[in-house]
Motif scaffolding. Structure first.
Motif, short mmCIF file in Angstrom:
data_model
loop_
_atom_site.label_atom_id
_atom_site.label_comp_id
_atom_site.label_asym_id
_atom_site.label_seq_id
_atom_site.Cartn_x
_atom_site.Cartn_y
_atom_site.Cartn_z
N VAL A 158 -73.51 -64.60 50.56
CA VAL A 158 -74.81 -64.84 49.50
C VAL A 158 -75.73 -65.83 50.10
O VAL A 158 -76.94 -65.73 50.27
CB VAL A 158 -74.26 -65.19 48.26
CG1 VAL A 158 -75.50 -65.58 47.38
CG2 VAL A 158 -73.65 -64.26 47.42
N ALA A 159 -75.25 -67.13 50.74
CA ALA A 159 -75.96 -68.03 51.30
C ALA A 159 -76.70 -67.60 52.69
O ALA A 159 -77.93 -67.81 52.79
CB ALA A 159 -75.08 -69.17 51.87
N SER A 160 -76.10 -66.68 53.30
CA SER A 160 -76.64 -66.18 54.60
C SER A 160 -77.97 -65.22 54.30
O SER A 160 -78.77 -65.33 54.87
CB SER A 160 -75.76 -65.59 55.63
OG SER A 160 -75.05 -64.33 55.12
N VAL A 161 -77.60 -64.48 53.22
CA VAL A 161 -78.78 -63.59 52.58
C VAL A 161 -79.92 -64.25 52.24
O VAL A 161 -80.89 -64.21 52.63
CB VAL A 161 -78.10 -62.66 51.70
CG1 VAL A 161 -79.34 -61.87 50.88
CG2 VAL A 161 -76.93 -61.53 52.18
N LEU A 162 -79.60 -65.46 51.54
CA LEU A 162 -80.73 -66.43 51.02
C LEU A 162 -81.41 -66.90 52.20
O LEU A 162 -82.65 -67.05 52.22
CB LEU A 162 -80.26 -67.11 50.10
CG LEU A 162 -79.73 -66.43 48.75
CD1 LEU A 162 -79.08 -67.67 47.72
CD2 LEU A 162 -80.67 -65.92 47.81
N LEU A 163 -80.71 -67.46 53.18
CA LEU A 163 -81.19 -67.92 54.22
C LEU A 163 -81.95 -67.34 55.04
O LEU A 163 -83.33 -67.65 55.71
CB LEU A 163 -79.91 -68.89 55.24
CG LEU A 163 -80.37 -69.76 56.18
CD1 LEU A 163 -81.00 -70.87 55.61
CD2 LEU A 163 -79.08 -70.05 57.09
N SER A 164 -81.69 -66.05 55.07
CA SER A 164 -82.34 -65.21 56.03
C SER A 164 -83.95 -65.01 55.58
O SER A 164 -84.87 -64.36 56.11
CB SER A 164 -81.84 -63.85 56.24
OG SER A 164 -81.70 -63.25 55.00
N ALA A 165 -83.98 -65.26 54.06
CA ALA A 165 -85.30 -64.98 53.51
C ALA A 165 -85.81 -66.56 53.49
O ALA A 165 -86.83 -66.53 52.50
CB ALA A 165 -85.35 -64.54 52.01
N ASN A 166 -85.64 -67.42 54.17
CA ASN A 166 -86.08 -68.78 54.07
C ASN A 166 -85.93 -69.79 52.85
O ASN A 166 -86.83 -70.22 52.56
CB ASN A 166 -87.49 -68.83 54.69
CG ASN A 166 -87.73 -68.38 56.19
OD1 ASN A 166 -86.84 -68.76 57.06
ND2 ASN A 166 -88.71 -67.62 56.29
N LYS A 201 -76.44 -64.41 38.56
CA LYS A 201 -77.17 -65.86 38.61
C LYS A 201 -76.36 -66.97 39.18
O LYS A 201 -76.90 -68.04 39.77
CB LYS A 201 -77.91 -65.85 37.30
CG LYS A 201 -78.74 -67.23 36.94
CD LYS A 201 -79.33 -67.37 35.67
CE LYS A 201 -80.18 -68.50 35.56
NZ LYS A 201 -81.14 -68.54 34.38
N LYS A 202 -75.23 -67.09 38.26
CA LYS A 202 -74.21 -68.24 38.76
C LYS A 202 -73.97 -68.30 40.21
O LYS A 202 -73.93 -69.22 40.71
CB LYS A 202 -73.00 -68.11 37.86
CG LYS A 202 -73.31 -68.68 36.35
CD LYS A 202 -71.88 -68.67 35.72
CE LYS A 202 -72.22 -69.19 34.30
NZ LYS A 202 -70.69 -69.31 33.54
N ARG A 203 -73.53 -67.11 40.71
CA ARG A 203 -73.13 -67.29 42.13
C ARG A 203 -74.55 -67.69 42.96
O ARG A 203 -74.13 -68.60 43.84
CB ARG A 203 -72.84 -65.66 42.40
CG ARG A 203 -72.42 -65.58 43.87
CD ARG A 203 -71.22 -66.25 44.37
NE ARG A 203 -70.10 -65.97 43.67
CZ ARG A 203 -68.94 -65.63 43.92
NH1 ARG A 203 -68.62 -65.63 45.17
NH2 ARG A 203 -68.00 -65.68 43.06
N VAL A 204 -75.68 -67.32 42.72
CA VAL A 204 -76.66 -67.65 43.49
C VAL A 204 -77.10 -69.32 43.41
O VAL A 204 -77.33 -70.00 44.15
CB VAL A 204 -77.96 -66.67 43.10
CG1 VAL A 204 -79.27 -67.38 43.68
CG2 VAL A 204 -77.81 -65.24 43.48
N GLU A 205 -76.97 -69.74 42.01
CA GLU A 205 -77.04 -71.10 41.90
C GLU A 205 -76.30 -71.96 42.42
O GLU A 205 -76.49 -73.09 42.91
CB GLU A 205 -77.14 -71.30 40.16
CG GLU A 205 -78.35 -70.66 39.34
CD GLU A 205 -78.03 -70.85 38.01
OE1 GLU A 205 -79.08 -71.03 37.26
OE2 GLU A 205 -76.95 -70.84 37.43
N GLN A 206 -75.13 -71.39 42.75
CA GLN A 206 -74.17 -72.22 43.36
C GLN A 206 -74.30 -72.63 44.84
O GLN A 206 -74.03 -73.75 45.44
CB GLN A 206 -72.69 -71.55 43.26
CG GLN A 206 -72.05 -71.83 41.67
CD GLN A 206 -70.77 -71.01 41.54
OE1 GLN A 206 -70.84 -70.00 42.17
NE2 GLN A 206 -70.03 -71.59 40.74
N VAL A 207 -75.00 -71.45 45.34
CA VAL A 207 -75.20 -71.76 46.86
C VAL A 207 -76.63 -72.52 47.12
O VAL A 207 -76.76 -72.90 48.23
CB VAL A 207 -75.00 -70.62 47.78
CG1 VAL A 207 -73.64 -69.92 47.49
CG2 VAL A 207 -75.91 -69.45 47.48
N LEU A 208 -77.58 -72.24 46.31
CA LEU A 208 -78.91 -72.78 46.54
C LEU A 208 -79.04 -74.39 46.61
O LEU A 208 -78.36 -75.00 45.99
CB LEU A 208 -79.97 -72.42 44.91
CG LEU A 208 -80.11 -70.88 45.03
CD1 LEU A 208 -81.06 -70.82 43.81
CD2 LEU A 208 -80.99 -70.87 46.32
#
Length: 116
Positions: A99-107, A18-25
């Motif tokens: 992580v950022a590119s994975v999230l970006l790929s999902a818009n 969760k922390k890793r994801v929050e940091q890039v959002l």
């Protein structure tokens, strides 16, 4: 019951994920931790609570993560599954740019500093 104030929800395994994801959002996204496992009762509650949300599943690329992903595919078929490269195995230890590119790929909007 939790209150979800955004349209998007990401389900992860642990607090470090969760922390890793929050940091890039960059955008507001609700993040739910399963703590590596989830009961069918809790899963049923989530399905009910999240029926009108965009749901993303982001779990580790290991046996426990795949088991959890299989459960979500069965009980939450409309959720979109996001995958961490097997070379990194865990969301929490994957590089920020990955992580950022994975999230970006999902818009999902991310801080561009993590895309470099």
């Amino acid at each position: 019951m939790e209150i979800f104030d955004g349209e998007k929800v990401i389900i992860v395994e642990g607090k470090t994920d969760k922390k890793r994801v929050e940091q890039v959002l960059k955008e507001r996204v609700n993040i739910i931790c399963t703590n590596g496992t989830i009961s069918l009762a809790k899963l049923d509650d989530l399905v009910e609570e999240l029926f009108d949300k965009e749901v993303y599943i982001l779990v580790d690329s290991d046996l426990a993560g795949e088991k959890l992903r299989k459960l979500f595919k069965k009980e939450f078929p409309e959720a979109e599954h996001l995958y961490i490269d097997r070379a990194y195995r865990e969301v929490a230890t994957a590089p920020y740019h990955h992580v950022a590119s994975v999230l970006l790929s999902a818009n999902i909007d991310v801080n561009t500093q993590y895309l470099q």
